[in-house]
Design an enzyme around this catalytic site. Sequence first.
Site, mmCIF file in Angstrom:
data_model
loop_
_atom_site.group_PDB
_atom_site.id
_atom_site.type_symbol
_atom_site.label_atom_id
_atom_site.label_comp_id
_atom_site.label_asym_id
_atom_site.label_seq_id
_atom_site.Cartn_x
_atom_site.Cartn_y
_atom_site.Cartn_z
ATOM 1 C CE LYS A 153 17.275 8.410 -31.186
ATOM 2 N NZ LYS A 153 18.486 8.068 -30.439
ATOM 3 C CE1 TYR B 7 16.480 4.973 -30.584
ATOM 4 C CE2 TYR B 7 17.832 5.040 -28.609
ATOM 5 C CZ TYR B 7 17.721 5.068 -29.979
ATOM 6 O OH TYR B 7 18.858 5.172 -30.745
HETATM 7 O O1 LIG Z 1 22.074 8.660 -28.685
HETATM 8 C C1 LIG Z 1 21.146 8.833 -29.451
HETATM 9 O O2 LIG Z 1 20.089 9.303 -29.049
HETATM 10 C C2 LIG Z 1 21.301 8.470 -30.868
HETATM 11 N N1 LIG Z 1 21.658 7.284 -31.151
HETATM 12 C C3 LIG Z 1 21.639 6.749 -32.459
HETATM 13 C C4 LIG Z 1 22.495 5.521 -32.460
HETATM 14 O O3 LIG Z 1 23.716 5.622 -32.430
HETATM 15 O O4 LIG Z 1 21.946 4.447 -32.493
HETATM 16 C C5 LIG Z 1 21.996 7.776 -33.466
HETATM 17 C C6 LIG Z 1 21.171 8.987 -33.320
HETATM 18 O O5 LIG Z 1 21.720 10.011 -34.074
HETATM 19 C C7 LIG Z 1 21.061 9.465 -31.906
#
Ligand SMILES: O=C(O)C1=N[C@H](C(=O)O)C[C@H](O)C1
Length: 318
Positions: free
Chosen positions: A187, A158
């Site tokens: 991600k 991520y």
């Molecule tokens: O928890 C997630 O995975 C996400 N987090 C993001 C954030 O709030 O930074 C947003 C995303 O839609 C999903």
Amino acid sequence: MVGQTTSITRDLIASRQGVCVTITKQHVSGVILPLVTPFSDGKVDEKSLTQLVARYRATGITGVVLAGTTGESPVLSGSEVQLVVEHVAGELDGALPVYLGVSGNDTRSVAADIASYDKLSVDGYLVAAPYYNRPSQAGLSAHFDAVARQTDRAVIVYNIPYRTGVNLENSTLLALAERHSNVVGVKDSSGDIKQSMELIREGSERLAVMTGEDHLFFACVALGGAGGILASAHVLPERFVKVYRDLADGRREDALSAWNQLSPWIPLLFNEPNPVPLKAWLAEQGIISSAECRLPLAPATPGLLAAVRERLPRDPAH
Ligand SMILES: O=C(O)C1=N[C@H](C(=O)O)C[C@H](O)C1
């Protein structure tokens, strides 16, 4: 794509019956839902968790992330994470892959956490870059090497510099994916469209590139990305899935018209810290019992609550 989702589901059901199935890049596609963690009077609200699973399991989503940003990971204890995983995995009974958000800025602790979560019904991990101590690219490589070596399960990396303070460069990420077969996806919330486009172009052969920027979902998939991990897909999940499937099957005009009905209200969900607006909407629809978040996330302001009521669509299932 639709057929593929069905066979993945069958694979996972088989895996719960004892045949071990490895999550690969192909599993990480479409719309993955980072589930909120519902609270009631300060405790994890298991009844609302059951309702969440009932609402979302058959919408066409391809997995859930637990204890992600949307799941308020920074304020969950280890035993609460375990409770959430066991509850959701039990309710899903193998119907969908379960990914667990595990992040931190101490490599040894993150590796130790993963070693203990490996005992749970988790199919893979979503692991953010370390925050606050701002490691170099060499430090980031070594951190994710330690994570990937710790587990046989899938790892989705991520990259979210606006939360962590550090950007994982594409070259660092791709080298990491070359070294570890279980690094199956990313991600991408780099916040830099040039970097994201390059990642989709150069990285998609090896990695599932999932956007974490909800407003870029259509663009990501249209450019060849694998899908999105999207908090906003709690609202009209079937329509997000339709956008993905229409694009994957070459129905661009249909996808665009579905997307044009979603994109105007997505920013409202991020007008106050995620998941505050989302939980307000979920509680309003009766999908969870309370909009409660834990500090330091403050309750929704009256202005936001009014906007959520006026501008977000109602849940067709309620
Ligand atoms: O928890 C997630 O995975 C996400 N987090 C993001 C954030 O709030 O930074 C947003 C995303 O839609 C999903």
